[in-house]
Design an enzyme around this catalytic site. Structure first.
Site, PDB file in Angstrom:
ATOM      1  N   GLU A   3      -5.131  -8.677   0.980  1.00 25.67           N
ATOM      2  CA  GLU A   3      -5.724  -8.365   2.279  1.00 25.67           C
ATOM      3  C   GLU A   3      -7.208  -8.096   2.075  1.00 25.67           C
ATOM      4  OE1 GLU A   3      -4.096  -5.114   4.659  1.00 25.67           O
ATOM      5  OE2 GLU A   3      -2.066  -5.697   4.095  1.00 25.67           O
ATOM      6  N   GLU A   7       0.797  -1.226   0.000  1.00 27.48           N
ATOM      7  CA  GLU A   7       0.000   0.000   0.000  1.00 27.48           C
ATOM      8  C   GLU A   7       0.835   1.283   0.000  1.00 27.48           C
ATOM      9  OE1 GLU A   7      -2.833  -0.092   3.220  1.00 27.48           O
ATOM     10  OE2 GLU A   7      -3.904  -1.796   2.382  1.00 27.48           O
TER      11      GLU A   7
HETATM   12  C1  BGP Z   1      -4.093  -2.139   5.818  1.00 29.46           C
HETATM   13  C2  BGP Z   1      -2.653  -2.396   6.188  1.00 29.46           C
HETATM   14  C3  BGP Z   1      -2.475  -3.370   7.303  1.00 29.46           C
HETATM   15  C4  BGP Z   1      -3.536  -3.344   8.383  1.00 29.46           C
HETATM   16  C5  BGP Z   1      -4.934  -3.161   7.813  1.00 29.46           C
HETATM   17  C6  BGP Z   1      -5.996  -2.926   8.866  1.00 29.46           C
HETATM   18  O1  BGP Z   1      -4.192  -0.883   5.253  1.00 29.46           O
HETATM   19  O2  BGP Z   1      -1.912  -2.882   5.096  1.00 29.46           O
HETATM   20  O3  BGP Z   1      -1.171  -3.187   7.786  1.00 29.46           O
HETATM   21  O4  BGP Z   1      -3.205  -2.520   9.392  1.00 29.46           O
HETATM   22  O5  BGP Z   1      -4.976  -2.115   6.890  1.00 29.46           O
HETATM   23  O6  BGP Z   1      -6.241  -1.567   9.127  1.00 29.46           O
HETATM   24  P1  BGP Z   1      -6.070  -0.899  10.546  1.00 29.46           P
HETATM   25  O7  BGP Z   1      -4.771  -1.317  11.050  1.00 29.46           O
HETATM   26  O8  BGP Z   1      -6.106   0.578  10.306  1.00 29.46           O
HETATM   27  O9  BGP Z   1      -7.223  -1.341  11.360  1.00 29.46           O
END
Ligand code: BGP
Length: 463
Positions: free
Chosen positions: A366, A165
């Protein structure tokens, strides 16, 4: 029964900085440092120092991943753990030992290790010394680090991803203040976006110079593709959606797949006098070093409308002068996290890749649902009954399956995340895993969704 393609990846994703803990690291990344100086910025003041203790408990944790039949898992190599001297990319012996150990453990358990090289974890001293991703010198240092990773682990790791990302780095560090150093600077954001694209291409160039592709290895990038759905059929809303897509999705996706920025984006940034500094030589590197494979992180759609205020108003340049976010009445929400649930978008992504991006091989790198206070759902056997997560995944898989049936080359689905892990500013507020983690005792327990995915993976499909 909805069957998925043969050898489909049923897995999950985490990252080094969110799972390992800071143990034995010589250097701090931007999040380690930010927690040192402003712990109050993090939910419940919990920082990344212990995370889910993967540094110590990787063998037991990988066993749990095996127990629920995950056949592939992504994590990342922390630059701040592997490298002692960033200028020369001299390695840290314990870092090498550790990454060798986890890779070997995954393989021993029959789990394909998928490795990313950067998951928001810039070494903080490279920010303080050079301005981090604003600097092309840092781009060079990243390429050296990447090369070191390929040399050390390329005999066993076959699936590499340069960045996770990159757009979130641009947004978090330079526009919307959710990553250190929390700047608001549109012009710098544009240069950083360019430099991140260049860093990815240079890492791919280093990869192809070695003999890894001949040995069956492949490389890609992981992008958060959040399709923009305009609020209405009004021309102004459609135009807002088009510009949001250019900035949020195509600025990275087009370079990754075609080696070129979208002409309309270059035109817009040039007209606004914020265009990046580039050289002919760099543009040739971008063109020559495109990805083999794409990872797509998808959590929520983006709904946009024409901006309330004219883009010609007096203000510092920000990309969202061209669009406002739109809260669609009646939308379905994961209220804990504040994200809309819209599984159909995964089908739209699949078809977009099929029709507009060479039908490249891709996987869902993801997807997931962050829910707070999951202890609410503990049953008598001490298992978290996360039916909402099972429903969420099922619906996304159904739409993905439809996309695959219609010819999109998707080869896998990874949930965020295998074991509840630390999450940036939100720390442990929202839990995403198939496996829960008591952060006080580090006792890990399979949730109902973990038992469920075990069957899905075994059947290679949904009943
Ligand atoms: C994505 C990232 C992850 C993870 C996920 C969940 O954007 O790649 O690293 O963190 O989001 O989001 P959050 O951590 O903000 O709840």
């Amino acid at each position: 029964m909805r069957k998925f393609p043969e050898n489909f990846w049923w897995g999950a994703a985490t990252s080094g900085p969110q799972s390992e803990g800071r143990f034995n690291k010589k250097h701090a990344n931007v999040f380690d440092y930010w927690y040192e100086v402003e712990p109050e910025e993090f939910y419940d003041h919990v920082g990344p120092d212990t995370a889910s203790n993967f540094y110590h408990s990787y063998a037991e944790d990988i066993q749990l991943m095996k127990d629920i039949n995950l056949n592939s898992v992504r994590t990342s190599i922390q630059w701040t753990r592997l490298i002692d001297d960033f200028e020369t990319a001299t390695v840290n012996p314990d870092g090498v030992r550790y990454y060798n150990a986890i890779i070997d453990e995954f393989i021993k358990q029959g789990i394909t290790p998928v490795m990313a090289l950067h998951h928001f974890d810039l070494p903080v001293e490279l920010y303080h010394k050079y301005g981090g991703w604003e600097s092309k010198h840092v781009v060079e240092l990243f390429a050296k680090f990447a090369e070191r990773c390929f040399e050390l682990f390329g005999d066993r790791v076959k699936d590499w991803f340069t960045f996770n990302e990159p757009m979130v780095i641009v947004d978090g560090q330079y526009l919307y203040q959710f990553h250190y150093p929390k700047l608001i600077d549109g012009k710098k954001a544009v240069q950083v976006a360019y430099n991140l694209n260049l860093a990815s291409a240079k890492a791919i160039q280093a990869f192809r110079k070695l003999d890894l592709p001949q040995k069956g290895a492949r490389i890609g990038t992981v992008l958060n593709l959040t399709p923009s759905y305009p609020a209405s059929d009004h021309e102004a809303d459609i135009e807002a959606g088009r510009i949001a897509d250019l900035w949020r999705n195509e600025m990275f996706l087009n370079v990754a797949v075609f080696g070129e920025f979208p002409a309309a984006l270059v035109e817009l940034l040039t007209k606004d006098k914020v265009i990046w500094e580039s050289t002919e030589e760099e543009l040739a590197i971008l063109k020559a070093n495109t990805i083999d494979v794409l990872g797509v992180n998808f959590y929520h759609p983006s709904r946009v409308k024409a901006p309330d205020i004219s883009p010609n108003s007096t203000a510092n340049w920000m990309p969202d002068r061209y669009y406002d976010s739109y809260d669609m009445p009646g939308r379905r929400m994961n209220v804990d996290k504040g994200w809309e649930i819209y599984p159909e978008a995964l089908y739209d992504i699949a078809i977009n890749i099929r029709d507009n991006y060479k039908n490249i091989d891709w996987f869902v790198s993801e997807n997931g649902m962050g829910v707070s206070q999951e202890e609410r759902f503990l049953n008598e056997e001490g298992v978290i009954d996360d039916d909402y997560r099972i429903d969420f995944i099922t619906e996304h898989l159904e739409w993905l399956h439809k996309g695959i049936e219609e010819g999109s080359n998707c080869f896998g689905y990874h949930l965020w995340t295998p074991i509840d892990c630390w999450s940036w500013k939100n720390a442990y507020r929202n839990r995403y895993g198939f496996i829960s983690n008591n952060i006080h005792t580090q006792i890990k327990t399979i949730k109902k969704s973990g038992h469920w995915i075990k069957e899905v993976s075994k059947n290679n499909g949904l009943k």
